[in-house]
Design a protein around this motif. Sequence first.
Motif, PDB file in Angstrom:
ATOM      1  N   LEU A  70      96.759  40.587  23.905  1.00 43.99           N
ATOM      2  CA  LEU A  70      96.416  39.372  24.188  1.00 43.99           C
ATOM      3  C   LEU A  70      95.643  38.800  25.291  1.00 43.99           C
ATOM      4  O   LEU A  70      94.840  38.007  25.665  1.00 43.99           O
ATOM      5  CB  LEU A  70      97.727  38.341  23.899  1.00 43.99           C
ATOM      6  CG  LEU A  70      97.925  38.346  22.222  1.00 43.99           C
ATOM      7  CD1 LEU A  70      99.316  37.862  22.037  1.00 43.99           C
ATOM      8  CD2 LEU A  70      97.164  37.536  21.309  1.00 43.99           C
ATOM      9  N   ALA A  71      96.663  39.195  26.472  1.00 47.67           N
ATOM     10  CA  ALA A  71      95.982  39.102  27.910  1.00 47.67           C
ATOM     11  C   ALA A  71      94.348  39.448  28.144  1.00 47.67           C
ATOM     12  O   ALA A  71      93.871  38.795  28.925  1.00 47.67           O
ATOM     13  CB  ALA A  71      97.007  39.507  28.683  1.00 47.67           C
ATOM     14  N   GLU A  72      94.342  40.464  27.460  1.00 49.54           N
ATOM     15  CA  GLU A  72      92.876  41.097  27.819  1.00 49.54           C
ATOM     16  C   GLU A  72      91.987  40.499  27.024  1.00 49.54           C
ATOM     17  O   GLU A  72      90.564  40.595  27.449  1.00 49.54           O
ATOM     18  CB  GLU A  72      93.135  42.705  27.659  1.00 49.54           C
ATOM     19  CG  GLU A  72      91.917  43.566  28.113  1.00 49.54           C
ATOM     20  CD  GLU A  72      92.099  44.988  27.892  1.00 49.54           C
ATOM     21  OE1 GLU A  72      91.971  45.558  26.838  1.00 49.54           O
ATOM     22  OE2 GLU A  72      92.689  45.625  28.925  1.00 49.54           O
ATOM     23  N   SER A  73      92.157  40.529  25.498  1.00 46.80           N
ATOM     24  CA  SER A  73      90.956  39.894  24.595  1.00 46.80           C
ATOM     25  C   SER A  73      91.434  38.775  23.896  1.00 46.80           C
ATOM     26  O   SER A  73      90.511  38.376  23.090  1.00 46.80           O
ATOM     27  CB  SER A  73      91.066  41.350  23.638  1.00 46.80           C
ATOM     28  OG  SER A  73      90.766  42.261  24.195  1.00 46.80           O
ATOM     29  N   GLY A  74      92.384  38.091  24.094  1.00 50.92           N
ATOM     30  CA  GLY A  74      92.827  36.864  23.192  1.00 50.92           C
ATOM     31  C   GLY A  74      93.088  37.292  21.946  1.00 50.92           C
ATOM     32  O   GLY A  74      93.154  38.148  21.474  1.00 50.92           O
ATOM     33  N   ASP A  91      94.835  43.254  16.764  1.00 48.28           N
ATOM     34  CA  ASP A  91      94.996  43.870  15.520  1.00 48.28           C
ATOM     35  C   ASP A  91      95.417  45.046  15.611  1.00 48.28           C
ATOM     36  O   ASP A  91      95.921  45.329  16.850  1.00 48.28           O
ATOM     37  CB  ASP A  91      93.789  43.912  14.696  1.00 48.28           C
ATOM     38  CG  ASP A  91      92.691  44.585  15.414  1.00 48.28           C
ATOM     39  OD1 ASP A  91      93.000  45.723  16.470  1.00 48.28           O
ATOM     40  OD2 ASP A  91      91.574  44.495  15.198  1.00 48.28           O
ATOM     41  N   SER A  92      96.000  45.845  14.603  1.00 44.01           N
ATOM     42  CA  SER A  92      96.539  46.991  14.737  1.00 44.01           C
ATOM     43  C   SER A  92      95.941  48.071  15.144  1.00 44.01           C
ATOM     44  O   SER A  92      96.536  48.814  16.252  1.00 44.01           O
ATOM     45  CB  SER A  92      97.193  47.598  13.221  1.00 44.01           C
ATOM     46  OG  SER A  92      95.936  47.797  12.685  1.00 44.01           O
ATOM     47  N   ILE A 138     106.172  47.773  21.419  1.00 39.37           N
ATOM     48  CA  ILE A 138     105.101  47.160  20.620  1.00 39.37           C
ATOM     49  C   ILE A 138     104.780  45.691  21.176  1.00 39.37           C
ATOM     50  O   ILE A 138     103.770  45.125  21.185  1.00 39.37           O
ATOM     51  CB  ILE A 138     105.602  47.198  19.054  1.00 39.37           C
ATOM     52  CG1 ILE A 138     105.646  48.560  18.709  1.00 39.37           C
ATOM     53  CG2 ILE A 138     104.420  46.207  18.189  1.00 39.37           C
ATOM     54  CD1 ILE A 138     106.313  48.694  17.118  1.00 39.37           C
ATOM     55  N   VAL A 139     105.879  44.798  21.456  1.00 41.33           N
ATOM     56  CA  VAL A 139     105.652  43.679  21.878  1.00 41.33           C
ATOM     57  C   VAL A 139     104.789  43.560  23.185  1.00 41.33           C
ATOM     58  O   VAL A 139     103.915  42.765  23.265  1.00 41.33           O
ATOM     59  CB  VAL A 139     107.236  42.907  21.996  1.00 41.33           C
ATOM     60  CG1 VAL A 139     107.120  41.441  22.897  1.00 41.33           C
ATOM     61  CG2 VAL A 139     107.866  42.668  20.778  1.00 41.33           C
TER      62      VAL A 139
END
Length: 246
Positions: free
Chosen positions: A165-169, A174-175, A157-158
Motif C-alpha cells: 500500500l505504501a509503495e503502490s497504493g 492484490d495477492s 502478511i499484514v
Amino acid sequence: MSGAVRHAPGERPPSGPVPRHLGIVPDGNRRWARQRGVPAREGYQRGADRTVEVVRWCEEAGVGTVTIWALSQDNAAKRQELPVMVEGITALMGGLTAAGAWDVNVLGSPEHLDALGPAGLSGRSRRAAVGASGDGYGCGDRLRVNLAVAYDGREEIVAAALAVLAESGADGLDSAAIGRRLERWGQPDCDLILRTSGEQRLSGFLLWQSLTAELHFSPEQWPDFDRAAFDAMLASFADRERRFGA
C-alpha cells in the motif's frame, strides 16, 4: 523444483527433486532436556548445534532457502523461559554466521526483537532486509537462511500488505503483489515444511508461503533429528506427486 546442486566433495546428493524453500519448526528442545534430566539451557544449546548441522545438510542437498522458526511472537511476549530461549537463539545466530558461507537474515517483529535485545538479532530484522534482490532463494551459490524470531505468520502478511500500500497504493494491492513483496524479503513460496517432536500442526508458520507446501512431521525431538531422519524427509518429498494445493 530443485535448487542449484551444492554438496560436499565425496558426498552423494539425494536423487529426485529437492525443496527450493524448506521451512523448519524445530520442536522438542525442552522435552529433550526434560527426558534426560538436564537443564533446559542444555536442550536449547543442543538444538542450536543441531540446527547448524541441518542447515549444512540442506546446503549439500541443494536447498536454496531455509526458514527456521526459532521463536513465535506469542512466546516472545509471555514465556517464562524466554531468557534461556534467547540464549539458545543467540548461540544459533553465532553458529550460523560463523560458517561464513550463508546469507543469514532475521525475520520477525522489529518491536519484539528490540525488546529481546540480544546482540546481532534486532539489527538484522526483516525491515533491514527489504532491499534483498533476486527471486527470494539463495544468492548465486549461497544458501539463504532465515531465522524467524518473534515471528507471526499473520503479522507478516499484514506487514507485506502495508508495504505494498505504501509503495503502490490501494490499486496495486492484490495477492500477486503481496507474494512479490514476501519474495523481496527472502520469503518465496515454500515447498516443504518440517516439524519435529511428533507435533502435527503449523501454528501460524509461513501462512502465506505454505499454501502449496508439502508437510513432513517427524517423531524425533529436535536435538535427535539426525542425518538419517533428514535423508528420509528428502526421500519422502522426492517420492510425492505434488498437486500444489489442488
